[in-house]
Write an enzyme that holds these catalytic residues in place. Sequence first.
Site, PDB file in Angstrom:
ATOM      1  N   ASP A 153       0.832  -1.216   0.000  1.00 30.89           N
ATOM      2  CA  ASP A 153       0.000   0.000   0.000  1.00 30.89           C
ATOM      3  C   ASP A 153       0.862   1.262   0.000  1.00 30.89           C
ATOM      4  O   ASP A 153       0.554   2.240   0.683  1.00 30.89           O
ATOM      5  CB  ASP A 153      -0.928   0.030   1.228  1.00 30.89           C
ATOM      6  CG  ASP A 153      -1.772  -1.225   1.367  1.00 30.89           C
ATOM      7  OD1 ASP A 153      -2.188  -1.766   0.320  1.00 30.89           O
ATOM      8  OD2 ASP A 153      -2.025  -1.668   2.509  1.00 30.89           O
ATOM      9  N   GLU A 193     -11.511   0.285  -2.802  1.00 32.97           N
ATOM     10  CA  GLU A 193     -10.562   0.727  -1.770  1.00 32.97           C
ATOM     11  C   GLU A 193      -9.458   1.550  -2.431  1.00 32.97           C
ATOM     12  O   GLU A 193      -9.495   1.835  -3.616  1.00 32.97           O
ATOM     13  CB  GLU A 193      -9.957  -0.476  -1.050  1.00 32.97           C
ATOM     14  CG  GLU A 193      -9.234  -1.453  -1.975  1.00 32.97           C
ATOM     15  CD  GLU A 193      -8.652  -2.658  -1.254  1.00 32.97           C
ATOM     16  OE1 GLU A 193      -8.573  -2.633  -0.023  1.00 32.97           O
ATOM     17  OE2 GLU A 193      -8.279  -3.624  -1.937  1.00 32.97           O
TER      18      GLU A 193
END
Length: 789
Positions: free
Chosen positions: A226, A423
């Site tokens: 991420d 997301e």
Amino acid sequence: MKRVRKAALRRVAAAAVAGALLATAVAATTGPAQAAGQNAIVNGGFEDGLTGWFTNNGNASDGATLSPTTDAYAGSSAVLVTGRKTTGSGPMQDLSGKVQAGKTYAITARVKYENPSSPATKQFFATMHYGGSTYTNVGTVTVARGQWGLIQGTFTIPAGQSVSTARLFFETPWTSDPASAPDTHLMDFKVDDVSLVEFVPSTTIEALGKNPGEGNPLISHKFGADGNAFVHDGRVYLYMTNDTQEYKPGPTGISPTNTYASINTITVISSDDLMNWVDHGEIPVAGPSGVARYATNSWAPAMESKVVDGKEKFFLYFANSGGGSGVIVGDSPVGPWRDERGNLLITSATPGASNGKNWLFDPGVFIDDDGQGYLVFGGGGDDGTRSAENTNHPKSTRVIKLGDDMISTQGSAEVIDAPLVFEAGHLFKRDGKYYYSYSSNFGFGGPIDPNGPPTGAIAYLMADSPMGPWTPDKYKGIIFRNPGTYFGAGGNNHQSVFELGGQYYFTYHAQTLNSRITGGATQGFRSPHLAKLDFNGDGTIKEVKGDYKGVEQIRDLDPYRVIEAETIAWQQGIATRKIDGGSEEFGPQAPNLELYDIDNGDWTSLAKVDFGDGGATGVTAKVRPLAAGGKIEVRLDGRNSPVVATIPVDAPLGQWTKLSAKLDGVKGVHDVYFTYAGPAGADLFEVDSWAFDAQAKLTVTASTRCIGTSVYLAVTAVNDFDVPATVTITTPYGSKTVAGVAPGKQAYQSFNTRAGQIDAGTVTVKGTATVDGEPMSVSLDAGYGARTC
Ligand SMILES: [Ca+2]
Ligand SMILES: [Ca+2]
Ligand SMILES: [Ca+2]
């Protein structure tokens, strides 16, 4: 009972052999494991006579006599077993209450037999007896008569195994009628040095995870997911979910699947050239020892800085699992960090944030040119209806204005209706246009609209305002397909965009290191990757393709300074960890890391090091020796290239020291490989930093004197080049250039300061010469003291 035991022993003997093979394979792929903790065995060396030991009595027919013997493998005593009635008759110790089901243990012991009538070699077992007929061979050796052999084994007690009775003993292989050949089956033997400790596999990644010459994954000694890029002072910092926290390779070398549940730190790396990455370690964000103790997890970070009340502050946002998002505040991109808020920034109580179904995670921060901050967040949103509407328009993500302090929100969060959104929301601006990028979902059960993005891809919208409104008509397509498209292993998708040196870049993650460790299988451990990001004339984005090549190194590395050893282009076999004190390179407030778990054959490297025209005359390593006989070899352009310098790591063990070696004027741009050598099986040393010495071609001195009431500053520069040089002397009181200074001769100038008193200061002298047709230059400083006349 006997029949059952026979079956059990034969079965477990086969398992022990398989285990031994497996242990060998593990050693080859993941390196040495660490045995941790106390020896569970009492009096394992028999130095205290027979204390703690008795004869195995698991069967009524078992029996033998134990007695101390001075024929010890180590120390002055061992145990002698005589009068054995069965193959299972040997020394036993009760470990009930000391070992636990589900845990892994390593056993070692020494064993010897001497009966001249016995076979030339004999197999021995260490066996656990868990009561009843449950016997497991946990270690074995086949030893030559008259010699001490080493019983070794690693075993995991099955999770369902009752260990209320757990006893360890030593024996020879079972046979139905041992008394018919007692010299073969019932010989006397001796045991010494018994150890049983919990086995903790090393988490060091010994596999080659990043190929020399390639840019992806960015790092290969740990994971990081991420990634969120943040550029500050010409350097890009990448903040990542610390997947390594979940990496727990077992005896097989394979970790259980990443659940993210224990992740409460954020990994930071940085680079100013996009190939050499500095490991800044982990930020302790959540949990009892975290900065934000109110939070449990720290996933999917995002970073921005802003001047607040005249001071630049650094704001690191993180997801507290799916339920909310928080922020901690730092004094620099690498801290120190503090909590300025005391609770989560985004919760279901945040106006407009929650629709009761969506996650409130994956914060993405953006500051517009006017200083106004924005946070995008959210995801999920499967309402269980399996409808087309819920699948394609879950409306689960949001954008909200941040307060001037960056740790509060303003107004109400607005819905982002991005097609198939899931997301990883990220907001950035280019040429007056705002981009909202995100990962699409993997399907909520309804038909997926073919006009939207494919599943698990990074898609984007464009708008004229940070607040959008972010409606489906602003959808522009995809930036990056699922990593599985390019790397075999798929999984989730997460991105960020940054600009450095006029070029835009795209960060993503993929399970590439994970699959290289295991030879293909993945368990959800993600690694950071980079790609160039290019735009079309209308501002839309050209699709990014995933690869191992990555991006070009954008500048050479300057070697003539302290370089933290945790700066790595490519490596194999090392691990890093934080050590006390700040960083020599990044300042006293920045964390400092070291390289450890350095075994014979491990190596690290720096890409495109520019030694310049003058060349390097020496290399220095700040090291902590751990074993005698270690050395660091320096090679250019390949880890198997000829050695150009060797630093013998020959200093008192356990103490930090700086050790150097000469370099014979290495010039120009090279990849530099540090290869580590020394005795096999030992942790050789730890490394903190490197430095190279430049070939000085001038000798400069500065001095002051009084002439009357005036201070005169005199500067001398000796030309150490082999050819004539042009010398330029620069002082606060004037400059002077002298051309054609012959080799070995000096340029001299005395400057009248026209002052009766001067403070201490520095002069700078630059020399230029043409050597072998190449222009070379060197610049040196020299100090002078204060003077009053
Ligand atoms: Ca002993
Ligand atoms: Ca290693
Ligand atoms: Ca360091």
